[in-house]
Design a protein around this motif. Structure first.
Motif, short mmCIF file in Angstrom:
data_model
loop_
_atom_site.label_atom_id
_atom_site.label_comp_id
_atom_site.label_asym_id
_atom_site.label_seq_id
_atom_site.Cartn_x
_atom_site.Cartn_y
_atom_site.Cartn_z
N SER A 16 18.17 -63.80 -63.93
CA SER A 16 19.22 -62.96 -64.50
C SER A 16 20.61 -63.48 -64.14
O SER A 16 21.53 -63.41 -64.96
CB SER A 16 19.06 -61.51 -64.06
N GLN A 17 20.77 -64.01 -62.94
CA GLN A 17 22.07 -64.58 -62.56
C GLN A 17 22.35 -65.86 -63.33
O GLN A 17 23.49 -66.12 -63.72
CB GLN A 17 22.11 -64.85 -61.05
N ILE A 18 21.33 -66.67 -63.55
CA ILE A 18 21.50 -67.88 -64.36
C ILE A 18 21.87 -67.49 -65.79
O ILE A 18 22.72 -68.12 -66.41
CB ILE A 18 20.23 -68.74 -64.33
N ASP A 19 21.28 -66.44 -66.28
CA ASP A 19 21.56 -65.98 -67.64
C ASP A 19 23.02 -65.57 -67.80
O ASP A 19 23.65 -65.88 -68.81
CB ASP A 19 20.64 -64.81 -67.99
N ILE A 20 23.57 -64.91 -66.81
CA ILE A 20 24.96 -64.46 -66.90
C ILE A 20 25.91 -65.64 -66.99
O ILE A 20 26.87 -65.64 -67.76
CB ILE A 20 25.31 -63.55 -65.70
N THR A 21 25.65 -66.68 -66.22
CA THR A 21 26.56 -67.82 -66.22
C THR A 21 26.28 -68.80 -67.35
O THR A 21 27.17 -69.54 -67.75
CB THR A 21 26.49 -68.58 -64.89
N ALA A 22 25.08 -68.82 -67.89
CA ALA A 22 24.73 -69.81 -68.90
C ALA A 22 24.85 -69.32 -70.33
O ALA A 22 25.02 -70.12 -71.23
CB ALA A 22 23.31 -70.31 -68.67
N ALA A 23 24.77 -68.02 -70.53
CA ALA A 23 24.82 -67.51 -71.90
C ALA A 23 26.24 -67.64 -72.45
O ALA A 23 27.18 -67.12 -71.87
CB ALA A 23 24.37 -66.05 -71.93
N PRO A 24 26.38 -68.32 -73.55
CA PRO A 24 27.72 -68.58 -74.07
C PRO A 24 28.41 -67.36 -74.68
O PRO A 24 29.59 -67.41 -74.95
CB PRO A 24 27.47 -69.65 -75.14
N ILE A 25 27.70 -66.28 -74.87
CA ILE A 25 28.34 -65.11 -75.48
C ILE A 25 28.96 -64.19 -74.44
O ILE A 25 29.64 -63.23 -74.80
CB ILE A 25 27.34 -64.31 -76.35
N TYR A 26 28.73 -64.44 -73.18
CA TYR A 26 29.30 -63.59 -72.15
C TYR A 26 30.79 -63.85 -72.01
O TYR A 26 31.29 -64.94 -72.22
CB TYR A 26 28.61 -63.80 -70.80
N ALA A 27 31.50 -62.83 -71.63
CA ALA A 27 32.96 -62.91 -71.54
C ALA A 27 33.42 -63.95 -70.53
O ALA A 27 34.44 -64.60 -70.73
CB ALA A 27 33.52 -61.55 -71.18
N ALA A 28 32.66 -64.13 -69.46
CA ALA A 28 33.08 -65.09 -68.44
C ALA A 28 33.09 -66.51 -69.00
O ALA A 28 34.02 -67.28 -68.74
CB ALA A 28 32.14 -65.02 -67.24
#
Length: 75
Positions: A16-28
């Motif tokens: 889940s942490q990898i998903d937050i940083t790797a998903a290109p649609i996230y605001a970060a």
């Protein structure tokens, strides 16, 4: 069933942490891309996808393989 619950829980939390940083649609990711473009780097959305998608897949796979042998076996 003889399956240690921390194996799946550890792999899920890392994934889940990898998903937050790797998903290109996230605001970060969108924010950092905007900041990098302002600096003048020649980085595109496609180049981020070409790195993040295989990296996420490989990292999640390696964590899953590690979790198979983590901890003592239950009897």
């Amino acid at each position: 069933n003889g399956i240690r619950p921390e194996r799946q829980m550890a792999a899920d939390s890392v994934a889940s942490q990898i998903d937050i940083t790797a998903a290109p649609i996230y605001a970060a990711v969108v924010y950092y891309l905007a900041q990098i473009v302002d600096i003048g780097a020649d980085i595109t959305f496609l180049s981020i996808l070409l790195v993040s998608v295989p990296g996420t897949l490989f990292g999640t796979l390696m964590m899953s393989l590690y979790s198979l042998k983590r901890g003592a076996e239950l009897e």
